[in-house]
Scaffold this active site. Structure first.
Site, mmCIF file in Angstrom:
data_model
loop_
_atom_site.group_PDB
_atom_site.id
_atom_site.type_symbol
_atom_site.label_atom_id
_atom_site.label_comp_id
_atom_site.label_asym_id
_atom_site.label_seq_id
_atom_site.Cartn_x
_atom_site.Cartn_y
_atom_site.Cartn_z
ATOM 1 N N TRP A 24 0.824 -1.207 0.000
ATOM 2 C CA TRP A 24 0.000 0.000 0.000
ATOM 3 C C TRP A 24 0.863 1.263 0.000
ATOM 4 O O TRP A 24 0.562 2.240 -0.690
ATOM 5 C CB TRP A 24 -0.965 -0.013 1.168
ATOM 6 N N LYS A 209 -14.416 -1.940 9.359
ATOM 7 C CA LYS A 209 -14.675 -2.729 8.144
ATOM 8 C C LYS A 209 -13.802 -3.970 8.081
ATOM 9 O O LYS A 209 -14.217 -5.017 7.564
ATOM 10 C CB LYS A 209 -14.517 -1.853 6.900
#
Length: 372
Positions: A24, A209
């Site tokens: 990322w 999440k």
């Protein structure tokens, strides 16, 4: 870029340091470089930094992806020198340690965007609160949204939220806020950022999440399909909303990219390590054997404990997160835990409707595959 209404110019940051040489971090460094920024990426390992710097690829985390021009280093002082914005892309569990390491090298007032997701275990602090404690005087924000690193690095059309708290000057002149400036700095190619002033809502969505994605994976691995996943996603969003609101965020933020968007992506593919871990556990694989026994960091595994700990302290019911935490960290049986989740008292979906009915079949069992 000039706002047509106010005439105020929004200036992008010219030099961006990306702290974290994983998939990322490398993807975000690629986004900034494609947008025309001068980018230096820091990797913990010297051999990886050298590989990125000399080959303009990341052979360990994004093999086969050609990167736009960027510098790479394993020295924090070198990475941060002259940077006018910093993206911190290291695991949430190491955030406090990393902020302490940055402190001697980061220039005064430089904004810091957090790109990991979670809540600090023990303190119950959001990651932005941890960073603010260790780096006072720096604007702290976050970049969050439905993003897989490889697709982002390949410049697939991707949207994300850039969130910072807006102070008085930011509200008087939002075009020059750190959120607007960083969004402009990252705009280019397929990457489309949106600006938010609700940092709490964005952070809560990102932390929760991952836990819900593990729940979806568990049930998928156990043999259930789309109905089950849709139910967990929808009720998981409600848990996000409740926690965000209790902490001072806005419920509507959770319906955006950093909440519902990110949750939908993470719960839709085993490309997500959270979904993948849940799927393997649902199939009956012992935790130590997941990912072929490799020590893979799964943010939702860490966040399950910290999210539930915080929710219990402030008395926010989060039954899906509680179930995942019980299976991961309290030795609970997966099948009986999800049976208990599904046979809880019946509630109303509109919060204003005060209904709580005892379930008529509290000992019913779901149709788990045998041997799970």
């Amino acid at each position: 870029m000039k706002d047509s209404v106010t005439g105020t110019s929004t200036l992008p940051y010219s030099r961006i340091a990306v702290i974290g040489g994983g998939s990322w971090g490398t993807a975000l460094a690629s986004v900034a470089a494609r947008a025309g920024r001068s980018v230096t990426i820091w990797a913990r390992r010297g051999d990886l930094a050298a590989a990125i710097d000399t080959t303009q690829t990341n052979p360990d985390y994004l093999p086969g992806v050609d990167l736009p021009p960027m510098r790479a280093t394993a020295d924090l002082a070198t990475a941060l020198k002259g940077a006018d914005a910093v993206l911190l892309v290291t695991p949430s569990s190491t955030l406090r340690e990393m902020c302490q390491a940055l402190a001697p090298h980061i220039e005064a007032g430089v904004p810091l965007a957090l790109c990991a997701k979670g809540i600090e275990l023990g303190s119950g602090l959001l990651l932005s609160e941890v960073a603010a404690e260790e780096l006072p005087g720096h604007p702290i924000g976050a970049i969050s949204g439905p993003t897989f690193a490889r697709e982002t690095a390949l410049d697939h059309p991707t949207a994300a939220t850039v969130a910072f708290n807006f102070h008085y000057r930011d509200r008087m002149n939002p075009m020059t806020s750190p959120a607007a400036r960083l969004a402009l700095s990252m705009s280019g190619g397929g990457f489309r950022p949106y600006v938010s002033d609700d940092l709490i809502g964005v952070e809560v969505g990102g932390a929760v999440k991952n836990v819900i994605a593990i729940a979806c994976g568990m049930m998928s691995g156990a043999g259930f399909a789309e109905n089950t996943r849709a139910a967990l996603i929808t009720r998981g969003i409600d848990e996000m909303k409740s926690l965000a609101e209790a902490l001072g965020g806005r419920r509507e933020t959770v319906t955006g990219l950093s909440g519902a968007g990110d949750l939908t992506l993470t719960c839709s593919s085993t490309t997500s390590r959270n979904m993948s871990l849940g799927t393997q556990l649902g199939q009956g694989t012992p935790r130590g054997d997941c990912f072929d026994g490799k020590p893979v960091v799964v943010e939702g595994e860490v966040n399950a404990r910290s999210v539930v700990d915080l929710a219990r302290r402030i008395r926010v019911p989060m039954p899906i997160c509680e179930t995942v935490n019980a299976v991961l960290h309290e030795g609970a049986d997966l099948q009986s835990s999800f049976n208990a989740l599904w046979t809880r008292p019946i509630e109303a979906e509109p919060r204003a409707l005060d209904i709580l009915l005892e379930h008529p079949a509290p000992t019913a069992t779901l149709g788990f595959r045998t041997g799970i």
